[in-house]
Design a protein around this motif. Structure first.
Motif, PDB file in Angstrom:
ATOM      1  N   ARG A 300       6.307 -70.077  32.548  1.00  0.00           N
ATOM      2  CA  ARG A 300       7.229 -68.993  32.662  1.00  0.00           C
ATOM      3  C   ARG A 300       6.605 -67.942  31.928  1.00  0.00           C
ATOM      4  NH1 ARG A 300      12.491 -69.174  33.927  1.00  0.00           N
ATOM      5  NH2 ARG A 300      13.151 -67.655  32.557  1.00  0.00           N
ATOM      6  N   TRP A 301       7.048 -66.543  32.315  1.00  0.00           N
ATOM      7  CA  TRP A 301       6.609 -65.445  31.604  1.00  0.00           C
ATOM      8  C   TRP A 301       7.188 -65.414  30.217  1.00  0.00           C
ATOM      9  CZ3 TRP A 301       2.453 -63.167  33.290  1.00  0.00           C
ATOM     10  CH2 TRP A 301       2.396 -63.007  34.640  1.00  0.00           C
ATOM     11  N   ARG A 302       6.596 -64.867  29.267  1.00  0.00           N
ATOM     12  CA  ARG A 302       6.854 -64.974  27.896  1.00  0.00           C
ATOM     13  C   ARG A 302       6.470 -63.727  27.267  1.00  0.00           C
ATOM     14  NH1 ARG A 302       4.835 -69.181  23.304  1.00  0.00           N
ATOM     15  NH2 ARG A 302       2.904 -67.938  23.530  1.00  0.00           N
ATOM     16  N   GLU A 303       7.242 -62.703  26.755  1.00  0.00           N
ATOM     17  CA  GLU A 303       7.238 -61.503  26.200  1.00  0.00           C
ATOM     18  C   GLU A 303       6.324 -61.678  24.818  1.00  0.00           C
ATOM     19  OE1 GLU A 303       9.363 -57.648  26.348  1.00  0.00           O
ATOM     20  OE2 GLU A 303      10.261 -58.943  24.789  1.00  0.00           O
ATOM     21  N   THR A 304       5.399 -60.933  24.756  1.00  0.00           N
ATOM     22  CA  THR A 304       4.576 -61.047  23.395  1.00  0.00           C
ATOM     23  C   THR A 304       5.249 -60.124  22.344  1.00  0.00           C
ATOM     24  OG1 THR A 304       3.171 -59.268  23.931  1.00  0.00           O
ATOM     25  CG2 THR A 304       2.358 -61.275  24.589  1.00  0.00           C
ATOM     26  N   ASP A 305       4.884 -60.397  21.274  1.00  0.00           N
ATOM     27  CA  ASP A 305       5.340 -59.490  19.958  1.00  0.00           C
ATOM     28  C   ASP A 305       4.381 -58.125  20.050  1.00  0.00           C
ATOM     29  OD1 ASP A 305       6.711 -61.612  18.917  1.00  0.00           O
ATOM     30  OD2 ASP A 305       5.179 -62.306  17.537  1.00  0.00           O
ATOM     31  N   PHE A 306       5.105 -57.226  19.343  1.00  0.00           N
ATOM     32  CA  PHE A 306       4.341 -55.883  19.623  1.00  0.00           C
ATOM     33  C   PHE A 306       3.098 -55.960  19.004  1.00  0.00           C
ATOM     34  CE2 PHE A 306       8.867 -54.428  20.098  1.00  0.00           C
ATOM     35  CZ  PHE A 306       8.754 -53.320  20.979  1.00  0.00           C
ATOM     36  N   PHE A 307       2.120 -55.240  19.475  1.00  0.00           N
ATOM     37  CA  PHE A 307       0.790 -55.154  18.896  1.00  0.00           C
ATOM     38  C   PHE A 307       0.644 -54.421  17.898  1.00  0.00           C
ATOM     39  CE2 PHE A 307      -0.513 -55.789  23.868  1.00  0.00           C
ATOM     40  CZ  PHE A 307      -0.904 -57.074  23.529  1.00  0.00           C
ATOM     41  N   PRO A 308      -0.244 -54.314  16.983  1.00  0.00           N
ATOM     42  CA  PRO A 308      -0.184 -53.360  15.775  1.00  0.00           C
ATOM     43  C   PRO A 308      -0.096 -52.034  16.311  1.00  0.00           C
ATOM     44  CG  PRO A 308      -2.194 -55.124  15.834  1.00  0.00           C
ATOM     45  CD  PRO A 308      -1.609 -55.358  17.082  1.00  0.00           C
ATOM     46  N   CYS A 309       0.605 -51.338  15.238  1.00  0.00           N
ATOM     47  CA  CYS A 309       0.730 -49.775  15.468  1.00  0.00           C
ATOM     48  C   CYS A 309      -0.705 -49.000  15.504  1.00  0.00           C
ATOM     49  CB  CYS A 309       1.491 -49.216  14.294  1.00  0.00           C
ATOM     50  SG  CYS A 309       2.312 -47.696  14.435  1.00  0.00           S
ATOM     51  N   SER A 310      -0.443 -48.258  16.374  1.00  0.00           N
ATOM     52  CA  SER A 310      -1.697 -47.269  16.514  1.00  0.00           C
ATOM     53  C   SER A 310      -2.208 -46.364  15.363  1.00  0.00           C
ATOM     54  CB  SER A 310      -1.555 -46.315  17.740  1.00  0.00           C
ATOM     55  OG  SER A 310      -0.504 -45.515  17.480  1.00  0.00           O
ATOM     56  N   ALA A 311      -1.307 -46.201  14.145  1.00  0.00           N
ATOM     57  CA  ALA A 311      -1.269 -45.414  12.953  1.00  0.00           C
ATOM     58  C   ALA A 311      -0.704 -46.274  11.976  1.00  0.00           C
ATOM     59  CB  ALA A 311      -1.050 -44.029  13.360  1.00  0.00           C
ATOM     60  N   THR A 312      -1.342 -46.031  10.760  1.00  0.00           N
ATOM     61  CA  THR A 312      -0.590 -46.613   9.502  1.00  0.00           C
ATOM     62  C   THR A 312       0.392 -45.873   9.132  1.00  0.00           C
ATOM     63  OG1 THR A 312      -2.433 -45.716   8.147  1.00  0.00           O
ATOM     64  CG2 THR A 312      -2.889 -47.942   8.991  1.00  0.00           C
ATOM     65  N   CYS A 313       0.555 -44.582   9.347  1.00  0.00           N
ATOM     66  CA  CYS A 313       1.377 -43.718   9.183  1.00  0.00           C
ATOM     67  C   CYS A 313       1.579 -42.274   9.599  1.00  0.00           C
ATOM     68  CB  CYS A 313       1.129 -43.228   7.350  1.00  0.00           C
ATOM     69  SG  CYS A 313      -0.440 -42.491   7.098  1.00  0.00           S
ATOM     70  N   GLY A 314       2.555 -41.705   9.522  1.00  0.00           N
ATOM     71  CA  GLY A 314       2.689 -40.525  10.229  1.00  0.00           C
ATOM     72  C   GLY A 314       3.190 -40.540  11.441  1.00  0.00           C
ATOM     73  N   GLY A 315       3.424 -41.755  12.232  1.00  0.00           N
ATOM     74  CA  GLY A 315       4.058 -42.024  13.345  1.00  0.00           C
ATOM     75  C   GLY A 315       2.882 -42.491  14.559  1.00  0.00           C
ATOM     76  N   GLY A 316       3.119 -43.413  15.077  1.00  0.00           N
ATOM     77  CA  GLY A 316       2.268 -43.964  15.974  1.00  0.00           C
ATOM     78  C   GLY A 316       3.066 -44.658  17.106  1.00  0.00           C
ATOM     79  N   TYR A 317       2.106 -45.578  17.886  1.00  0.00           N
ATOM     80  CA  TYR A 317       2.995 -46.378  19.171  1.00  0.00           C
ATOM     81  C   TYR A 317       2.515 -47.750  19.025  1.00  0.00           C
ATOM     82  CZ  TYR A 317       4.084 -41.518  20.764  1.00  0.00           C
ATOM     83  OH  TYR A 317       4.493 -40.232  20.527  1.00  0.00           O
ATOM     84  N   GLN A 318       3.532 -48.473  19.529  1.00  0.00           N
ATOM     85  CA  GLN A 318       2.924 -49.800  19.763  1.00  0.00           C
ATOM     86  C   GLN A 318       3.645 -50.427  21.038  1.00  0.00           C
ATOM     87  OE1 GLN A 318       6.152 -51.417  16.428  1.00  0.00           O
ATOM     88  NE2 GLN A 318       4.091 -52.364  16.410  1.00  0.00           N
ATOM     89  N   GLN A 392       3.128 -34.981  13.664  1.00  0.00           N
ATOM     90  CA  GLN A 392       2.599 -34.241  14.990  1.00  0.00           C
ATOM     91  C   GLN A 392       1.068 -34.196  14.711  1.00  0.00           C
ATOM     92  OE1 GLN A 392       5.814 -32.750  13.619  1.00  0.00           O
ATOM     93  NE2 GLN A 392       6.698 -33.622  15.242  1.00  0.00           N
ATOM     94  N   GLY A 393       0.491 -34.618  13.495  1.00  0.00           N
ATOM     95  CA  GLY A 393      -0.673 -34.264  13.173  1.00  0.00           C
ATOM     96  C   GLY A 393      -1.229 -33.314  12.740  1.00  0.00           C
ATOM     97  N   HIS A 394      -0.556 -32.184  12.309  1.00  0.00           N
ATOM     98  CA  HIS A 394      -0.781 -30.964  11.695  1.00  0.00           C
ATOM     99  C   HIS A 394      -1.244 -31.109  10.151  1.00  0.00           C
ATOM    100  CE1 HIS A 394       1.948 -29.114  15.094  1.00  0.00           C
ATOM    101  NE2 HIS A 394       0.784 -29.343  15.217  1.00  0.00           N
ATOM    102  N   VAL A 395      -2.279 -30.614   9.574  1.00  0.00           N
ATOM    103  CA  VAL A 395      -2.851 -30.855   8.391  1.00  0.00           C
ATOM    104  C   VAL A 395      -2.911 -29.362   7.765  1.00  0.00           C
ATOM    105  CG1 VAL A 395      -4.678 -31.618   6.872  1.00  0.00           C
ATOM    106  CG2 VAL A 395      -4.335 -32.612   9.050  1.00  0.00           C
TER     107      VAL A 395
END
Length: 439
Positions: A300-318, A392-395
């Motif tokens: 059977r297919w089993r859904e994995t957990d979310f992979f690590p976030c693409s950023a440690t802060c400021g907003g990322g995706y997983q 948004q990545g603005h410094v």
């Protein structure tokens, strides 16, 4: 202007009658509840495993009869019995083996799934067609039917849900999942017809894999069923099924009934080994075998957990993914195994944002300037400022106190501290006179 109306005599009488009736009803309910003593403690369970029943009693305190029940039941010991414990109904039949019936001893085998009275103890004398009701009711906790959780209590079949509650409507699906939707297994049914052969002794009817449930086979004809098994550890076994009875084959309960013209095999499951059902040819005529069972979808297919976030802060995706999982070996296997089952639908990846909190202020430096000297030691510098970065990545530059919790990077450092190269004069070498000047 009239603000309210005077009640008529008829209205007052109706109101008073309503109050009187309500008062009497309330008193009668209180009196009825008060006629009973408190419920007593629960009795010991009728069984130590496999699902039993316990009861509690209460006493009527009135000289008249009380409305309602003086006994209540609940289930108990809802853990599976070890395979070697055997069938509970079979144990009750075998308890009569040392009691003469019409002056003769018999070995008694259970007769299950009686549609008319499933809670009576009917047993069959081994090797005969003699069926006798040895007791009007079975012990509390005996299953009404071999493939049901419903149990007999005080001689009556009581509904039991897969949550082990009396009267519950929560049922197992055909795959054995409580309140499931039947998506974890598939129905397999078919028919096999043997072919007369002078040299072939047996035929394979069907292979029933580990974990299958609700197996039923009916052989019609002169041939005979027998079983071959193979456990997950590779151990092999055989059982010839020569007589009617309930057997334990590789820790799986097998109910076998043998008649002059047919044989019936039932296994509630889940099977604890792979079973191969075969028939031994008698050579006298053809036989047919009809079979039906529910086969588990092993991969059977089993859904994995979310992979690590693409950023440690400021907003990322997983993202999540899906992997093919072998339920028997409890390990991940190649995706191709899950494609064998059309019921398997690979879950789509899920995407979510993560670590949305703004990043803390940090020191940010410009590149170092060129060194002030190419050798002999010089100085190079850079600009260091406290900055913040939004999601948004603005410094942007901020006040330096916001970076006070981290040490500020140096703004200058020495460079090219090695010595500069220089000319070094050595002593003159001796003069060498050519030989043609010497006489």
């Amino acid at each position: 202007m009239e603000c309210c109306r005077r009640a008529t005599p008829g209205t007052l009488l109706l109101f008073l009658a309503f109050l009187l009736l309500s008062s009497r009803t309330a008193r009668s309910e209180e009196d009825r509840d008060g006629l009973w003593d408190a419920w007593g403690p629960w009795s010991e369970c009728s069984r130590t495993c496999g699902g039993g029943a316990s009861y509690s009693l209460r006493r009527c305190l009135s000289s008249k009869s009380c409305e309602g029940r003086n006994i209540r039941y609940r289930t108990c010991s809802n853990v599976d019995c070890p395979p070697e414990a055997g069938d509970f109904r079979a144990q009750q039949c075998s308890a009569h083996n040392d009691v003469k019936h019409h002056g003769q001893f018999y070995e008694w085998l259970p007769v299950s799934n009686d549609p008319d009275n499933p809670c009576s103890l009917k047993c069959q004398a081994k090797g005969t067609t003699l069926v006798v009701e040895l007791a009007p009711k079975v012990l509390d906790g005996t299953r009404c039917y071999t493939e049901s959780l419903d149990m007999c209590i005080s001689g009556l079949c009581q509904i039991v849900g897969c949550d082990h509650q009396l009267g519950s409507t929560v049922k197992e699906d055909n795959c054995g999942v409580c309140n499931g939707d039947g998506s974890t297994c598939r129905l397999v049914r078919g028919q096999y017809k043997s072919q007369l052969s002078a040299t072939k002794l047996d035929d394979t009817v069907v292979a029933i894999p580990y974990g299958s449930r609700h197996i039923r086979l009916v052989l019609k004809g002169p041939d005979h069923l027998y079983l071959e098994t193979k456990t997950l550890q590779g151990a092999k076994g055989e059982n010839s099924l020569s007589s009617t009875g309930n057997f334990l084959v590789d820790n799986s309960s097998v109910d076998f009934q043998k008649f002059p013209d047919k044989e019936i095999l039932r296994m509630a499951g889940p099977l604890t080994a792979d079973f191969i059902v075969k028939i031994r040819n008698s050579g006298s005529a053809d036989s047919t075998v009809q079979f039906i069972f529910y086969q588990p979808i092993i991969h059977r297919w089993r859904e994995t957990d979310f992979f690590p976030c693409s950023a440690t802060c400021g907003g990322g995706y997983q993202l999540t993914s899906a992997e093919c999982y072998d339920l028997r070996s409890n390990r991940v296997v190649a995706d191709q195994y899950c494609h064998y089952y059309p019921e398997n639908i690979k879950p789509k990846p899920k995407l979510q944002e993560c670590n949305l909190d703004p990043c803390p202020a940090r020191w940010e430096a410009t590149p170092w300037t060129a060194c002030s000297s190419s050798c002999g030691g010089g100085i190079q510098s850079r600009a260091v400022s406290c900055v913040e970065e939004d999601i948004q990545g603005h410094v942007t530059s901020v006040e330096e106190w916001k970076c006070m919790y981290t040490p500020k990077m140096p703004i200058a450092q020495p460079c090219n501290i090695f010595d500069c190269p220089k000319w070094l004069a050595q002593e003159w070498s001796p003069v060498t006179v050519p030989s043609f000047f010497v006489h």
